[in-house]
Each structure stands twice: as structure tokens, then as C-alpha cells.
Design a protein around this motif. Structure first.
Motif, short mmCIF file in Angstrom:
data_model
loop_
_atom_site.label_atom_id
_atom_site.label_comp_id
_atom_site.label_asym_id
_atom_site.label_seq_id
_atom_site.Cartn_x
_atom_site.Cartn_y
_atom_site.Cartn_z
N CYS A 146 0.84 -1.20 0.00
CA CYS A 146 0.00 0.00 0.00
C CYS A 146 0.87 1.24 0.00
O CYS A 146 1.94 1.28 0.59
CB CYS A 146 -0.91 0.01 1.22
SG CYS A 146 -2.10 -1.34 1.20
N GLU A 147 0.36 2.26 -0.64
CA GLU A 147 1.09 3.53 -0.74
C GLU A 147 0.57 4.59 0.23
O GLU A 147 1.13 5.67 0.31
CB GLU A 147 1.01 4.06 -2.18
CG GLU A 147 1.59 3.11 -3.22
CD GLU A 147 3.07 2.77 -3.00
OE1 GLU A 147 3.81 3.66 -2.53
OE2 GLU A 147 3.46 1.62 -3.29
N SER A 148 -0.52 4.24 0.97
CA SER A 148 -1.07 5.20 1.93
C SER A 148 -1.89 4.46 2.98
O SER A 148 -2.28 3.31 2.78
CB SER A 148 -1.97 6.22 1.21
OG SER A 148 -3.14 5.57 0.73
N LEU A 149 -2.13 5.16 4.08
CA LEU A 149 -2.99 4.61 5.12
C LEU A 149 -4.39 4.38 4.58
O LEU A 149 -5.01 3.35 4.87
CB LEU A 149 -3.03 5.57 6.32
CG LEU A 149 -3.96 5.20 7.47
CD1 LEU A 149 -3.57 3.83 8.05
CD2 LEU A 149 -3.93 6.27 8.55
N GLU A 150 -4.88 5.28 3.77
CA GLU A 150 -6.22 5.15 3.19
C GLU A 150 -6.31 3.89 2.34
O GLU A 150 -7.30 3.15 2.40
CB GLU A 150 -6.58 6.39 2.37
CG GLU A 150 -6.80 7.64 3.19
CD GLU A 150 -5.50 8.29 3.68
OE1 GLU A 150 -4.41 8.07 3.07
OE2 GLU A 150 -5.56 9.00 4.70
N GLN A 151 -5.29 3.63 1.55
CA GLN A 151 -5.29 2.44 0.70
C GLN A 151 -5.26 1.17 1.57
O GLN A 151 -5.98 0.21 1.29
CB GLN A 151 -4.09 2.46 -0.25
CG GLN A 151 -4.11 1.32 -1.25
CD GLN A 151 -2.90 1.33 -2.17
OE1 GLN A 151 -1.87 1.92 -1.86
NE2 GLN A 151 -3.05 0.68 -3.31
N ALA A 152 -4.45 1.19 2.62
CA ALA A 152 -4.40 0.03 3.53
C ALA A 152 -5.77 -0.19 4.16
O ALA A 152 -6.24 -1.33 4.24
CB ALA A 152 -3.34 0.25 4.61
N ARG A 153 -6.43 0.87 4.57
CA ARG A 153 -7.76 0.75 5.18
C ARG A 153 -8.78 0.25 4.18
O ARG A 153 -9.67 -0.54 4.54
CB ARG A 153 -8.18 2.08 5.79
CG ARG A 153 -7.43 2.39 7.07
CD ARG A 153 -7.83 3.70 7.66
NE ARG A 153 -7.20 3.88 8.97
CZ ARG A 153 -7.15 5.03 9.60
NH1 ARG A 153 -7.69 6.12 9.07
NH2 ARG A 153 -6.55 5.12 10.78
#
Length: 99
Positions: free
Chosen positions: A10-17
Motif C-alpha cells: 500500500c502507498e497510503s494509510l487510506e489504501q491500507a484501510r
């Protein structure tokens, strides 16, 4: 057979979430499907002993622990989750077996 979701960095926390949310939905669907088959299995059980079946519980636990280790995840966590889920399903089945 249920396909394994491709793991990707993932490239961001949002993507991981977002990925976690997708997995949560899939997990709930899988649990609902497992419950459906537990409900089917209870039709073939004739006693409380058939429902509780400690030897079957341990067989399942051993299998999922082995799978967890093979996939590099915490077998103790997997065992805990399965024991809780199995206990809930046993309680559900007992309601069907007992008059």
C-alpha cells in the motif's frame, strides 16, 4: 474453493484501510457461508455428543494452526478465533438438537 486475495504493498494509510475493509466484507461472507454449512451439518447429528464432538474440534484446530503457520500468521490468534467461532456454532446447533 475461495481464491486468495493478491497481496500488494500500500502507498497510503487510506489504501491500507480500503484493503482491510474489503477483507472484512469477505471474512463476514465466509463466516456466513460457514454458518450455512454448520446449519446443514446439524441435520445429520442425533445427539449433544455429535454436536459437541471434541475430537472434531481438535481436528479443525490442528488443521487451522498448521495452515496459519504455513501462511506466516499467528497460529495462536487463529486458534483463538476458531475456538470462539466453533463454540458459538455449537451453541447454535444445540438449540436445534435440544427440544
Amino acid at each position: 474453493m475461495i481464491a486468495t486475495m493478491k497481496k500488494e504493498k500500500c502507498e497510503s494509510l487510506e489504501q491500507a484501510r480500503e484493503k482491510i475493509d474489503i477483507l472484512d466484507t469477505a471474512l463476514i461472507e465466509i463466516i456466513a457461508t460457514r454458518q450455512f454449512y454448520v446449519d446443514q451439518a446439524v441435520r445429520f447429528k442425533n445427539s449433544v455428543q455429535d454436536v459437541q464432538s471434541p475430537e472434531r474440534v481438535e481436528q479443525v484446530i490442528n488443521k487451522v494452526r498448521t495452515q496459519a503457520i504455513a501462511l506466516g500468521t499467528d497460529p495462536d490468534l487463529v486458534e483463538h478465533l476458531y475456538r470462539e467461532m466453533i463454540q458459538r456454532f455449537i451453541q447454535r446447533e444445540l438449540k436445534e438438537i435440544r427440544p
